[in-house]
Write a protein that holds these residues in place. Structure first.
Motif, PDB file in Angstrom:
ATOM      1  N   MET B   1       0.830  -1.210   0.000  1.00 37.40           N
ATOM      2  CA  MET B   1       0.000   0.000   0.000  1.00 37.40           C
ATOM      3  C   MET B   1       0.871   1.270   0.000  1.00 37.40           C
ATOM      4  O   MET B   1       0.716   2.131  -0.836  1.00 37.40           O
ATOM      5  CB  MET B   1      -0.874  -0.021   1.259  1.00 37.40           C
ATOM      6  N   ILE B   2       1.822   1.318   0.972  1.00 39.34           N
ATOM      7  CA  ILE B   2       2.763   2.443   0.988  1.00 39.34           C
ATOM      8  C   ILE B   2       4.157   1.895   0.720  1.00 39.34           C
ATOM      9  O   ILE B   2       4.550   0.872   1.291  1.00 39.34           O
ATOM     10  CB  ILE B   2       2.804   3.148   2.364  1.00 39.34           C
ATOM     11  N   GLU B   3       4.875   2.568  -0.156  1.00 41.68           N
ATOM     12  CA  GLU B   3       6.255   2.163  -0.369  1.00 41.68           C
ATOM     13  C   GLU B   3       7.161   3.388  -0.242  1.00 41.68           C
ATOM     14  O   GLU B   3       7.007   4.365  -0.968  1.00 41.68           O
ATOM     15  CB  GLU B   3       6.417   1.523  -1.755  1.00 41.68           C
ATOM     16  N   VAL B   4       8.072   3.312   0.721  1.00 35.10           N
ATOM     17  CA  VAL B   4       9.006   4.418   0.962  1.00 35.10           C
ATOM     18  C   VAL B   4      10.394   3.941   0.571  1.00 35.10           C
ATOM     19  O   VAL B   4      10.850   2.891   1.032  1.00 35.10           O
ATOM     20  CB  VAL B   4       8.981   4.819   2.457  1.00 35.10           C
ATOM     21  N   LYS B   5      11.035   4.706  -0.328  1.00 32.90           N
ATOM     22  CA  LYS B   5      12.370   4.307  -0.789  1.00 32.90           C
ATOM     23  C   LYS B   5      13.380   5.413  -0.538  1.00 32.90           C
ATOM     24  O   LYS B   5      13.242   6.513  -1.054  1.00 32.90           O
ATOM     25  CB  LYS B   5      12.326   4.042  -2.305  1.00 32.90           C
ATOM     26  N   ARG B   6      14.375   5.081   0.255  1.00 39.89           N
ATOM     27  CA  ARG B   6      15.496   5.995   0.525  1.00 39.89           C
ATOM     28  C   ARG B   6      15.024   7.410   0.853  1.00 39.89           C
ATOM     29  O   ARG B   6      15.529   8.394   0.325  1.00 39.89           O
ATOM     30  CB  ARG B   6      16.449   6.034  -0.671  1.00 39.89           C
ATOM     31  N   LEU B   7      14.060   7.502   1.754  1.00 35.62           N
ATOM     32  CA  LEU B   7      13.535   8.801   2.161  1.00 35.62           C
ATOM     33  C   LEU B   7      14.550   9.526   3.037  1.00 35.62           C
ATOM     34  O   LEU B   7      15.081   8.973   3.993  1.00 35.62           O
ATOM     35  CB  LEU B   7      12.220   8.623   2.942  1.00 35.62           C
ATOM     36  N   ARG B   8      14.799  10.786   2.682  1.00 36.49           N
ATOM     37  CA  ARG B   8      15.743  11.585   3.455  1.00 36.49           C
ATOM     38  C   ARG B   8      15.205  12.999   3.586  1.00 36.49           C
ATOM     39  O   ARG B   8      14.646  13.564   2.648  1.00 36.49           O
ATOM     40  CB  ARG B   8      17.083  11.618   2.729  1.00 36.49           C
ATOM     41  N   LYS B   9      15.310  13.543   4.789  1.00 39.31           N
ATOM     42  CA  LYS B   9      14.863  14.921   5.000  1.00 39.31           C
ATOM     43  C   LYS B   9      15.827  15.651   5.915  1.00 39.31           C
ATOM     44  O   LYS B   9      16.180  15.145   6.980  1.00 39.31           O
ATOM     45  CB  LYS B   9      13.459  14.935   5.622  1.00 39.31           C
ATOM     46  N   GLU B  10      16.240  16.811   5.471  1.00 33.80           N
ATOM     47  CA  GLU B  10      17.170  17.612   6.262  1.00 33.80           C
ATOM     48  C   GLU B  10      16.527  18.957   6.557  1.00 33.80           C
ATOM     49  O   GLU B  10      15.976  19.599   5.669  1.00 33.80           O
ATOM     50  CB  GLU B  10      18.450  17.800   5.446  1.00 33.80           C
ATOM     51  N   TYR B  11      16.534  19.351   7.828  1.00 35.54           N
ATOM     52  CA  TYR B  11      16.043  20.686   8.206  1.00 35.54           C
ATOM     53  C   TYR B  11      17.233  21.539   8.627  1.00 35.54           C
ATOM     54  O   TYR B  11      17.841  21.247   9.649  1.00 35.54           O
ATOM     55  CB  TYR B  11      15.111  20.605   9.414  1.00 35.54           C
ATOM     56  N   ASP B  12      17.528  22.555   7.907  1.00 33.22           N
ATOM     57  CA  ASP B  12      18.634  23.466   8.252  1.00 33.22           C
ATOM     58  C   ASP B  12      19.816  22.731   8.875  1.00 33.22           C
ATOM     59  O   ASP B  12      20.217  23.027   9.998  1.00 33.22           O
ATOM     60  CB  ASP B  12      18.185  24.555   9.251  1.00 33.22           C
TER      61      ASP B  12
END
Ligand SMILES: Nc1ncnc2c1ncn2[C@@H]1O[C@H](COP(=O)(O)OP(=O)(O)OP(=O)(O)O)[C@@H](O)[C@H]1O
Ligand SMILES: [Mg+2]
Lengths: 274, 300
Positions: B1-12
């Motif tokens: 249903m959900i597929e997350v691949k190499r998710l990356r998040k940078e905040y400041d």
């Protein structure tokens, strides 16, 4: 399209229940009532209402930008800070639809306040004055609403730029000073420095073209020129304007402010994390 | 249903989520478990397209970046801190959101009743308590019977009864076929509710498995804490010799014993028979911290 209408409706309902709309309409009504009552009392006809209309222009120039800025400044920053924007965006609605919906909703709130306020003034004038040219009067109301939309869109842009409601409010206050005072003061200052006050006092002195161009770029000036050249009581007494001060030019300036602000707002909004 | 691949998040400069990948299967309850700041909310926000991110996320094969609007028709979302429009009533709030989802014939009063807000339907949301807001939040995420529910700490702000009801509701919905992604830092809640867990720490997923497998693998068990009048080496050794006791730690007058639940009675008996007075004893559930310490150690 439906999403835009839903958001616009919510914005109107929110401001209605908030008593904002009622308060603003009341202020408008009282002030225009006073101006139109005293102004129209001694008038023999529509044509000598220049002081009344002049007074209403001055009122619009101060009040409408404030209302526009107050309506718009918190719309994105405030909702983001509160957290309701994240919830809203989890629904099937895009960021551009949110911006347009809010712009239309807030615009409707401002239009209602304008129409209510100037409607009452219109009734008073209608009772006291013969030969009122209602077309002129509607032009005036239309121009006021257009000016309000400019300030709603500028404050929405600031609301997208700033992270917090409080800084967005600071920004809105700065904008008000910029357009009502700083802009004109700086331009006059340059003129005085360049030509000297005594030369400018001469009856035949005419400011250079760049000055007129820079002046009319200010949406408040564009509004006042638009009204002055189109509403009879003023236009019959009109002071000298350069030839390019025309209705299409003023409309173009006002509409450009709206479009450019909203496009920039959209651009910034899409890059924003919630 | 959900597929997350190499998710990356940078905040400041702060890496909130660091290249994580996982899948949530249709019909399951999947939990993101982790301490404050682990990156759970950030992951959820990325899935909903509320933030810009690196990597790829798809729901039912549709890319979140490209087809967000379509995808969101199927999703119900309960944010971590729920906020509405202060000047609208509870009912008007639901009407607004129902309209946005294109739902025409929703029975909104029934929905309010389900979350226990039927009496407050015509009150302004601005005057609601935290728990009432959470309830209204729950009502709005159920609008239009979504196929996928994304719940960010669904029981925070609720009293014990409210939390129990929410957990029950989550189970019911899941039995009715709804896929659920939730986040929590309460281990027991996750244990009770979810089929699979992703344990997050410092932006990374350090383990994904079923709850049973994780517990088994890590040998995480409740501990027995026994307070003695006068502990001695003799008694510690005695307890250590009892079969199935894994470890004994001494902390002042308290013995902290790692053992399976079945061994508890034998331990208490043995201590009493040795003539040492027991002041108090209780079972301590393993904390999330212990799991992390263990997981991080296993990682290295
Ligand atoms: N808008 C933001 N700006 C800057 N940093 C952020 C922002 N949102 C989150 N972070 C940072 O990202 C990291 C992960 O935060 P996140 O909210 O995803 O954690 P969480 O697992 O949901 O924690 P909690 O259990 O407290 O809700 C934290 O270090 C946090 O400070
Ligand atoms: Mg969180």
């Amino acid at each position: 399209m439906n999403e835009i209408i839903t958001i616009a409706k919510k914005e109107i309902m929110d401001n209605w229940r908030n008593k904002w709309l009622i308060a603003v309409s009341a202020i408008f009504m009282i002030l225009t009532l006073v101006i139109s009552y005293f102004g129209s009392m001694g008038s023999a006809g529509w044509k000598d209402l220049d002081t009344t209309i002049g007074g209403m222009i001055a009122l619009v120039q101060i009040l409408v930008p404030i209302i526009g800025l107050m309506l718009g400044y918190a719309t994105i920053a405030g909702e983001k800070e509160k957290g309701s924007l994240a919830l809203l965006l989890s629904y099937p609605v895009s960021r551009v639809e949110i911006l347009i919906g809010k712009f239309l909703g807030l615009g409707a709130v401002l239009a209602i306040a304008n129409i209510a306020g100037f409607g009452v003034a219109g009734i008073v004038i209608g009772i006291n004055v013969k030969g009122v040219q209602w077309g002129d009067y509607f032009t005036f109301i239309f121009a006021s609403i257009l000016l309000g939309l400019v300030f709603i869109s500028i404050s929405m842009l600031f609301s997208c730029i700033f992270k917090k409601r409080s800084t967005a409010l600071g920004g809105a206050i700065f904008l008000w000073f910029l357009f009502t005072m700083i802009w004109g003061t700086i331009l006059s200052g340059i003129l005085i420095a360049k030509y000297g006050l005594s030369a400018m006092m001469n009856e035949n002195w005419m400011a250079p073209t760049w000055y007129y161009i820079a002046s009319i770029m200010n949406p408040i000036s564009a509004f006042s020129v638009l009204v002055s050249i189109n509403v009879t009581p003023i236009s019959t007494h009109l002071t000298r304007y350069p030839s390019f001060y025309t209705t299409p030019v003023t409309l173009f300036i006002l509409l450009s402010w709206i479009t450019i602000s909203l496009v920039l707002a959209y651009y910034i909004f899409t890059k924003k994390d919630l | 249903m959900i597929e997350v691949k190499r998710l990356r998040k940078e905040y400041d400069g702060i890496v909130a989520v660091d290249e994580i990948s996982f899948k949530v299967e249709k019909g399951e309850i999947f939990a993101l478990l982790g301490p404050n700041g682990a990156g759970k909310t950030t992951t959820i926000k990325a899935i909903l397209g509320l933030i810009n991110y690196e990597g790829e996320i798809s729901i039912d094969g549709m890319n979140v970046r490209e087809r967000g609007k379509e995808i969101k028709k199927k999703i119900g979302y309960l944010p971590e801190s729920v906020a509405f429009y202060d000047n609208l009533t509870a009912l008007q709030t639901l009407q607004f959101f129902a309209e946005l989802k294109g739902i025409k014939d929703a029975d909104l009063m029934k929905l309010l009743k389900e979350v226990g807000l039927e009496k407050d339907a015509n009150r302004k949301v601005g005057g609601f308590s935290k728990g009432m807001l959470q309830r209204l939040g729950l009502a709005q995420c159920l609008l239009g019977e979504p196929e996928l529910l994304i719940l960010d700490e669904p029981t925070t702000g609720l009293d014990a009864v409210g939390a129990y009801e929410v957990r029950k509701k989550i189970k019911e919905l899941n039995e009715g076929g709804v896929t659920i992604l939730l986040s929590s830092h309460i281990l027991s809640e996750v244990q009770e509710l979810s089929h699979r867990v992703a344990i997050m720490n410092k932006g990374k997923i350090i383990a994904i498995d079923t709850v049973e497998n994780l517990s088994k693998k890590l040998e995480i068990q409740p501990k027995l804490r026994v307070e003695l009048q006068r502990p001695s080496n003799r008694i510690v050794n005695l307890v250590k010799e009892i079969k199935s006791v894994k470890d004994v730690k001494v902390d002042g007058n308290i013995l902290e014993i790692s053992c399976p639940p079945s061994a508890k009675l034998a331990i208490i008996n043995a201590i009493e028979e040795a003539g040492v007075k027991i002041i108090d004893f209780k079972t301590v559930e393993p904390t999330l911290e212990e799991i992390f310490i263990k997981m991080v150690k296993e990682d290295e």
